[in-house]
Enzyme design. Sequence first.
Site, short mmCIF file in Angstrom:
data_model
loop_
_atom_site.label_atom_id
_atom_site.label_comp_id
_atom_site.label_asym_id
_atom_site.label_seq_id
_atom_site.Cartn_x
_atom_site.Cartn_y
_atom_site.Cartn_z
N LYS A 53 -21.14 -20.62 -9.14
CA LYS A 53 -20.55 -20.44 -10.47
C LYS A 53 -19.10 -19.97 -10.35
O LYS A 53 -18.22 -20.42 -11.08
CB LYS A 53 -21.37 -19.40 -11.24
CG LYS A 53 -20.96 -19.22 -12.69
CD LYS A 53 -21.78 -20.12 -13.59
CE LYS A 53 -21.47 -19.87 -15.04
NZ LYS A 53 -22.54 -20.30 -15.93
N TYR B 251 0.86 -1.18 0.00
CA TYR B 251 0.00 0.00 0.00
C TYR B 251 0.90 1.23 0.00
O TYR B 251 1.95 1.25 -0.62
CB TYR B 251 -0.96 -0.06 1.18
CG TYR B 251 -2.14 0.88 1.02
CD1 TYR B 251 -2.96 0.80 -0.10
CD2 TYR B 251 -2.41 1.85 1.97
CE1 TYR B 251 -4.03 1.66 -0.27
CE2 TYR B 251 -3.49 2.71 1.82
CZ TYR B 251 -4.29 2.62 0.70
OH TYR B 251 -5.34 3.48 0.53
N GLU C 129 -25.76 -14.11 -16.04
CA GLU C 129 -26.34 -15.36 -15.54
C GLU C 129 -27.76 -15.15 -15.05
O GLU C 129 -28.06 -14.15 -14.38
CB GLU C 129 -25.46 -15.89 -14.38
CG GLU C 129 -25.72 -17.32 -14.02
CD GLU C 129 -25.04 -18.29 -14.96
OE1 GLU C 129 -25.40 -19.48 -14.93
OE2 GLU C 129 -24.14 -17.87 -15.72
N ASN D 240 -22.92 -27.14 -18.79
CA ASN D 240 -22.23 -25.92 -19.23
C ASN D 240 -20.80 -25.81 -18.72
O ASN D 240 -20.00 -25.05 -19.27
CB ASN D 240 -23.02 -24.69 -18.79
CG ASN D 240 -24.27 -24.49 -19.61
OD1 ASN D 240 -24.71 -25.39 -20.30
ND2 ASN D 240 -24.86 -23.30 -19.54
N ALA E 114 -31.96 -19.93 -23.87
CA ALA E 114 -31.11 -21.05 -24.26
C ALA E 114 -31.57 -21.66 -25.57
O ALA E 114 -30.75 -22.00 -26.43
CB ALA E 114 -31.11 -22.11 -23.15
#
Length: 777
Positions: free
Chosen positions: A95, A40, A137, A319, A199
């Site tokens: 996900k 930092y 999504e 997927n 889809a």
Amino acid sequence: MSKINRKQDALDYHSQGRPGKIQVVSTKPTNSQRDLALAYSPGVAEPCLKIAENKDDVYKYTAKGNLVAVISNGTAVLGLGDIGPEAAKPVMEGKGILFKIFADIDVFDLELDTKNIDEFVKIVKALEPTFGGINLEDIKAPECFEIERRLKEEMSIPVMHDDQHGTAIISSAALINACEIQKKKLDRIRIVVNGAGAAAISCTRLYVSLGAKRDNIVMLDRSGVIRQDREDLEGTKAEFATNRKINTLEEAMKDADVFIGLSSPDVLTTDMLKIMAKNPIVFAMANPNPEIGYDLAVRTRKDIIMATGRSDFPNQVNNVLGFPYIFRGALDVRATAINEEMKIAAVRAIADLAKRTVPEAVNLAYNTKNLKFGSEYIIPKPIDFRLITVVSPAVAKAAIDSGVARKIITDWDAYKEELKTRLGVDDALLRAVTNKAKSSPKRIVFAEADNYKILKAAQIVKDDGIAIPILLGNKIRIQEIISENELDLEGVLIINPLEEIEKSLMYAENLFNKRQRRGLTLFEAKKLMRDRNYYGSSMVQFGEADALISGLTRNYASTIKPALQVIGIEEGVNRVAGMYMMLTKKGPVFFGDTTVNENPTAEELVDISILLDRSVKKFNISPRLALLSYSNFGSNEGEVPEKTREAVKIMHTRYPEIVVDGEMQANFAMNANLLKDNFPFSILNGAPANVLVFPNLESGNIAYKLLQELGDAEAVGPILLGLKKPVHVLQLGSSVREIVNMVTIAVVDVQSRQENVSEEVIKRKGIFNRIRKPAKK
């Protein structure tokens, strides 16, 4: 420290460990005030100034290049519908885990409390400086189409709505392979798409891109067949409206080749299946319950290829086969978009992978013996570790070829190595050894070919071009195992020693001549040749095979004894020894002796060390030997430290070219800083040892097995050292992968010996020519 050095330290601290790999502060040192000053203020100002000068440096000094946002408003969550952004959060977090597990991509999930398209687009667009890509999504149709379209137009980073394109890509790969198996052409198949959501629309568009004809497609929504004469058709639905005079799903299914289900459970009946064309293809992808049950469908039509969205049946359209690897490839070339070319490249790559031999690790995970391209295996399994090195490079290359990449990859082999490293499968040494083996495959005789694992390994090394297998055993039994498990070993030589009378006699006479003064009669030698280990060793001895692999079902001693008697110990070598190559996160470490010499003397430890040193050099590694004990350089007395200390003394005197030291404890051997701080005089100072010589068989055997089980290291071996010709003995009960690894080592062993012989021949010819050359007058 100078100001310039402080600046460079700050830049180095914030720069990425490798291109695109996140290196947030928690992965860098934070143990001192200096570290915190670099992390930092004031050190952080340096990368800030660099990025201000050149915005592209944000990829160099921050996590942006490996960071994807998973964004939803919770309006179409799974099959649960509009349940709100808070309820969508568990799905988005899940996900993110999949992104990390399968492609090493870091994720922030963002749940937006808005259903307004303009507001949604404005928020996401404003996040572009933070993220390398956007995964949309669980956003309902038709809003999702407009949101994605606008974000793709207005942002210069990859944007993909996975609900649309993920399903489209995976089902397209499955469709290509199903059509191949069912002998159907994409441009001729009649497709029924039940569902007209995001889809379904995206799937159908991609099928058309791959060659399907719009005129052969019928799409249905809740109101039935979408016809051109329907009033108030939305733009997306109108795209696939048909002019056929049909209204119901049953009417549409008449003579259809393909059913694509993205709708509701149990809408497809057995009567509808029966009126489909010959060799039908049914993808019932409603979740969690498909449009028709898998068992019911395959019971109704024996000629069907069936896929679902479920993991408990074959051919899961998942997927996760796509999105992690598509984003990985897109991020790695800093693509400005995920375009049609990239999606099609992913489709082709996934479809092609299903046709390759399935790794044994995948078979084991799914409790099956031999997954093979066919009606029950048309797409890869989600845990297939090859996906990242097949799909991501295909996507990256398509991005480059289509002009959306801002970073160009030229060394694709290096890129694939980087991808493997990301997933913690960085067995670079083993891959290098495998590549060397493939350069010149050798004949490997398998003494236990009436075993499924051996035959599976033989198929793998044959298919991969690593070795040329020769199988020993009962031919009928071997063929039965091959047929039962649908293995492909066509053209592989199978030998039953019991049927080879003349060869067995020749081999027996050779053994008798070697062992007649050791109490062996010719009758006994003939009897021994019925043992496949004796027969296989004789094949190697007579040059009819290059190496022998055995030991899967027999103990070590009974396997090594025939090799010692038939082939014998190499000239100049006093004994044989066993070595394990341990593939650890810190690199390869070689252990010896782990299998043969029970309690070696100091002189025997020297012999073992020489064998290890020579063998490790074959892997193009510079060996650094540590002779281990419970003592450090004389700190304790006793039989073990004294003989170890004596062995080191002998080696320093006789073999000063070998880098070796001891006696020492294992932690000092493996920790260079610890060794330097306490024993600065050690020859091994500067880097850890990579060859560990154990004082006895007990300690070596225990050590490698503990490391294998607790240290998450892969053990390759035992590699038998010191025989005149290559024979390698498997661990009792080895896995298929371990057998393949040993075959690979055996091939490289043969290559190395042949190279050494060639060099010796060249050297001798040179000397001979110099002798013959007449002196100048």
